[in-house]
Design a protein around this motif. Structure first.
Motif, PDB file in Angstrom:
ATOM      1  N   ARG A 148       0.824  -1.210   0.000  1.00  0.00           N
ATOM      2  CA  ARG A 148       0.000   0.000   0.000  1.00  0.00           C
ATOM      3  C   ARG A 148       0.858   1.259   0.000  1.00  0.00           C
TER       4      ARG A 148
ATOM      5  N   VAL B 277       2.446   5.230  15.643  1.00  0.00           N
ATOM      6  CA  VAL B 277       1.005   4.937  15.759  1.00  0.00           C
ATOM      7  C   VAL B 277       0.781   3.435  15.593  1.00  0.00           C
TER       8      VAL B 277
ATOM      9  N   PHE C 272      -7.140   4.504  20.967  1.00  0.00           N
ATOM     10  CA  PHE C 272      -6.397   5.766  21.104  1.00  0.00           C
ATOM     11  C   PHE C 272      -6.944   6.805  20.125  1.00  0.00           C
TER      12      PHE C 272
ATOM     13  N   TYR D 165      -3.647  11.383  12.972  1.00  0.00           N
ATOM     14  CA  TYR D 165      -2.576  10.410  12.716  1.00  0.00           C
ATOM     15  C   TYR D 165      -3.088   9.155  12.022  1.00  0.00           C
ATOM     16  N   LEU D 166      -3.840   9.373  10.981  1.00  0.00           N
ATOM     17  CA  LEU D 166      -4.260   8.227  10.170  1.00  0.00           C
ATOM     18  C   LEU D 166      -3.078   7.800   9.314  1.00  0.00           C
ATOM     19  N   ILE D 167      -3.078   6.537   8.924  1.00  0.00           N
ATOM     20  CA  ILE D 167      -1.972   6.040   8.082  1.00  0.00           C
ATOM     21  C   ILE D 167      -2.220   6.551   6.659  1.00  0.00           C
ATOM     22  N   PRO D 168      -1.340   7.404   6.145  1.00  0.00           N
ATOM     23  CA  PRO D 168      -1.637   8.095   4.882  1.00  0.00           C
ATOM     24  C   PRO D 168      -1.725   7.174   3.670  1.00  0.00           C
ATOM     25  N   PHE D 169      -1.050   6.009   3.738  1.00  0.00           N
ATOM     26  CA  PHE D 169      -1.048   5.145   2.551  1.00  0.00           C
ATOM     27  C   PHE D 169      -2.165   4.103   2.570  1.00  0.00           C
ATOM     28  N   LEU D 170      -3.034   4.158   3.611  1.00  0.00           N
ATOM     29  CA  LEU D 170      -4.207   3.272   3.632  1.00  0.00           C
ATOM     30  C   LEU D 170      -5.457   4.112   3.418  1.00  0.00           C
TER      31      LEU D 170
ATOM     32  N   GLU E  98       3.906   7.568  11.778  1.00  0.00           N
ATOM     33  CA  GLU E  98       3.022   6.453  11.421  1.00  0.00           C
ATOM     34  C   GLU E  98       3.482   5.150  12.077  1.00  0.00           C
TER      35      GLU E  98
ATOM     36  N   ASP F 205      -6.422  11.951  23.678  1.00  0.00           N
ATOM     37  CA  ASP F 205      -5.434  12.939  24.112  1.00  0.00           C
ATOM     38  C   ASP F 205      -5.643  14.240  23.329  1.00  0.00           C
TER      39      ASP F 205
ATOM     40  N   ARG G 141     -11.533   4.237  14.292  1.00  0.00           N
ATOM     41  CA  ARG G 141     -10.390   3.330  14.471  1.00  0.00           C
ATOM     42  C   ARG G 141     -10.236   2.935  15.939  1.00  0.00           C
TER      43      ARG G 141
ATOM     44  N   PHE H  35      -5.869  10.787  19.114  1.00  0.00           N
ATOM     45  CA  PHE H  35      -4.809  11.765  19.360  1.00  0.00           C
ATOM     46  C   PHE H  35      -5.275  13.172  18.997  1.00  0.00           C
TER      47      PHE H  35
ATOM     48  N   HIS I 120       0.924   4.055  -2.778  1.00  0.00           N
ATOM     49  CA  HIS I 120       0.599   5.427  -2.376  1.00  0.00           C
ATOM     50  C   HIS I 120       1.618   6.416  -2.928  1.00  0.00           C
TER      51      HIS I 120
END
Lengths: 397, 234
Positions: free
Chosen positions: A7, A312, B93, B99-104, A309, B172, B160, B95, A11
């Motif tokens: 992914r 996280v 969590f 802070y999401l995963i940008p490539f998903l 990331e 947070d 999430r 925040f 991306h």
């Protein structure tokens, strides 16, 4: 489970592809270097194959005619023909020189041979074999000559009557075949001024120009003008004969050096091109290190750009091995893109090299394996960084 | 999920040893029931970050007891062996930034947690889609995080956090970058989700706009917590 690495690559595919292309060009250079080495080995084997010989007879204590200079008398072949087990024997000369074509010249190996005998070009792609005793030539297509062209060797002009292919020296220079007598003259004959000077010196020498011995001076001068040397005699063994046994006989009774095909191949591959092979080997090592450094740097930079990331991912419970696997897969993906680009590039540009570049599938497979190993090793630095990321980083702490 | 969402008792955390030792947490007690949203407020240096890390099972307390749902996590120096699995399965969590995963894409950002927990991809995605529908961002399931507005991103982050149905969610400063209207909207969503999914939610905040919305507030000062009744109906 989805592929995080896949992914991420999708991306930011443009960055990946551009990086892969850069890496690929480097891999292409590496594959080409390996191809240059393979080409040299193949040239050496082609040289031996094309000579049509089973045994090379050269001057004693030399490794001629390709690795060292060798000079033997041109009537040696007659005595060799009389040996048991010998089918054919013929004299040859080899001389690497600049062959003139109009105002330019071409680097070529000039081969002197006797038509119809070992040493003759094995096949032609155009024209015919040499039929006249003088001033005809057969040239390899890589010389750039065409049928009917005139080339100049020393003082004489030759007409190209035939073209052949893959006839090159061990150094990769294309061959020009001319009749043996012409080649002997080109290789050993002095120029006119030198001959005149030599004659004058001989005439002035009272030991050689005795008043009471008529004809001595003329005989001496004639012998100084003519040359009876060749570089080697190529011997073909009779069907069923053992080259090693025949070579042993020649060494024992004729006081000459004789090499069989495996021995000559050993001289060419292990000695003549050994230094070049080591040189190329050094290049390959350096290119491998540079490739590893580039992959490591790219993957490391990409990982640093994803620290948040990764934090996280670790905070929400992603296993370390999943994160390490993601980075490793990205490194391998980069290597795969790079290899495909490199293989394609090497295949495209190989024919444009002046010397033969042989890209073997086995080398490509080994190259792919090495690239993958290098990428895996290069990713360890980034993996170390990723595994040390504190999950608390994601909490802003 | 009845009983406690989260219960901590006598939690202490000491950094360093000997004369250099610092007691970041001295005596922290806290109980949040399933479906309840409480505020956690404290000035800088009060031990708030340390408490958050302990609650998030990122660091181990020196002493004290912590229970998430029906599972004991820390007990006077003892800890559950796999804290990573605790974070994955029992804590959500949220925040300050999403802070999401940008490539998903959005749906896989939410489905990632159930997938990490071993659920099949289609089951995880179905669960993610349901959550996104509940949070009114179902129509953005195929989008990339960068294509969402700030509010949408925060709702995806909430989805999430809920994905593995944890007994507790740690939020947070979830409203820090938002204006009043959006901040109150996020609090409303948190209250709805807490009620709907029976999840205890602890909101760490400095945001004056939302503090009045909590029914109960924990103040932390010098490593100790003090409970206060809030004004909110949360």
């Amino acid at each position: 489970m989805i592929s995080l690495a896949g992914r991420d690559i999708l991306h930011s595919w443009s960055r990946f592809v551009l990086t892969g292309v850069g890496l690929g060009l480097l891999i292409g250079v590496t594959l080409t270097m390996a191809g240059v080495y393979r080409g040299m080995v193949d040239d050496a084997r082609a040289l031996l194959n094309n000579s049509g010989a089973d045994i090379w007879v050269v001057q004693q204590d030399t490794q001629g005619p390709y690795a060292e200079s060798s000079s033997i008398h041109d009537d040696v072949y007659r005595t060799l023909r009389a040996l048991p087990g010998v089918s054919r024997a013929a004299s040859v000369t080899y001389l690497t020189m600049q062959v003139r074509r109009g105002d330019t010249d071409v680097r070529a190996m000039v081969v002197g041979f006797e038509p119809g005998q070992p040493g003759e070009p094995g096949y032609l792609v155009a024209g015919r074999q040499i039929t006249r005793s003088h001033y005809e030539a057969v040239a390899d297509v890589k010389t750039g000559f065409r049928l009917g062209d005139t080339l100049r060797i020393r003082r004489h002009d030759y007409r190209v009557v035939g073209l052949t292919r893959r006839m090159v020296s061990s150094g990769g220079d294309p061959m020009v075949f001319i009749p043996l007598k012409d080649a002997q003259e080109a290789q050993f004959l002095k120029d006119n001024d030198a001959i005149l000077g030599e004659r004058a010196r001989t005439a002035a020498n009272p030991a050689l120009n005795r008043p009471g011995v008529p004809g001595l001076l003329e005989a001496l001068q004639a012998s100084q003008t003519a040359n009876r040397s060749v570089n080697a005699v190529l011997v073909q063994v009779a069907p069923g004969g053992e080259p090693e046994r025949v070579a042993r006989e020649i060494r024992r009774w004729k006081h000459l050096q004789a090499y069989t095909r495996p021995q000559m191949e050993e001289i060419l591959v292990s000695k003549l091109i050994a230094t070049s092979a080591r040189q190329i080997g050094m290049f390959l090592v350096i290119l491998a290190i540079v490739s590893a450094a580039i992959v490591a740097f790219i993957i490391y930079t990409m990982t640093l750009g994803k620290i948040r990331e990764i934090a996280v991912l670790k905070l929400i419970g992603t296993r370390n091995r999943t994160i390490a696997g993601m980075i490793l897969q990205q490194a391998l993906g980069l290597g795969l893109i790079g290899f495909m680009v490199g293989k394609t590039a090497a295949t495209v540009w190989a024919p444009f090299f002046p010397k033969y570049v042989l890209l073997e599938p086995g080398d490509a497979a080994r190259g792919l394996l090495v690239v993958m190993v290098i990428c895996a090793l290069a990713s360890t630095l980034a993996i170390r960084v990723a595994l040390r990321v504190d999950p608390a980083t994601a909490m802003g702490a | 999920m009845e009983g406690f969402g989260i219960h901590i008792e006598g939690l202490r955390k000491r950094y360093g040893e000997g004369s250099a030792a610092v007691d970041a947490l001295k005596d922290v007690n806290m109980t949040v029931a399933p479906g309840e949203v409480v505020g956690l407020i404290g000035p800088s240096g009060s031990g708030k970050s340390t408490l958050l890390k302990c609650l998030g099972a990122v660091i181990e307390p020196t002493a004290g007891r912590m229970t998430l749902g029906d599972e004991l996590i820390f007990d006077d120096g003892w800890k559950i062996p796999d804290l990573r699995a605790v974070r994955r399965d029992r804590i959500g969590f949220i925040f300050q930034a999403p802070y999401l995963i940008p490539f998903l894409d959005v749906i896989d950002n939410v489905a990632l947690l159930p997938m990490l927990a071993g659920q099949p991809n289609d089951v995880a995605r179905r669960r993610a889609r349901d959550l996104l529908e509940v949070l009114d961002v179902g129509h953005r399931a195929g989008a990339r995080p960068s294509q969402l507005s700030g509010g949408e991103q925060q709702r995806v982050a909430i989805a999430r956090a809920l994905a593995n149905q944890p007994p507790v969610i740690l939020a947070d400063e979830p409203t820090a970058p938002l204006d009043s209207e959006r901040a109150l909207g996020v609090v409303r969503i948190l209250n709805e989700m807490a009620g709907q999914f029976r999840t205890a939610i602890i909101v760490v905040t400095h945001d004056e706009k939302i503090i009045p919305t909590f029914k109960r507030i924990y103040h932390i000062r010098d490593g100790q917590t003090f409970e206060e009744k809030g004004l909110g109906a949360g």
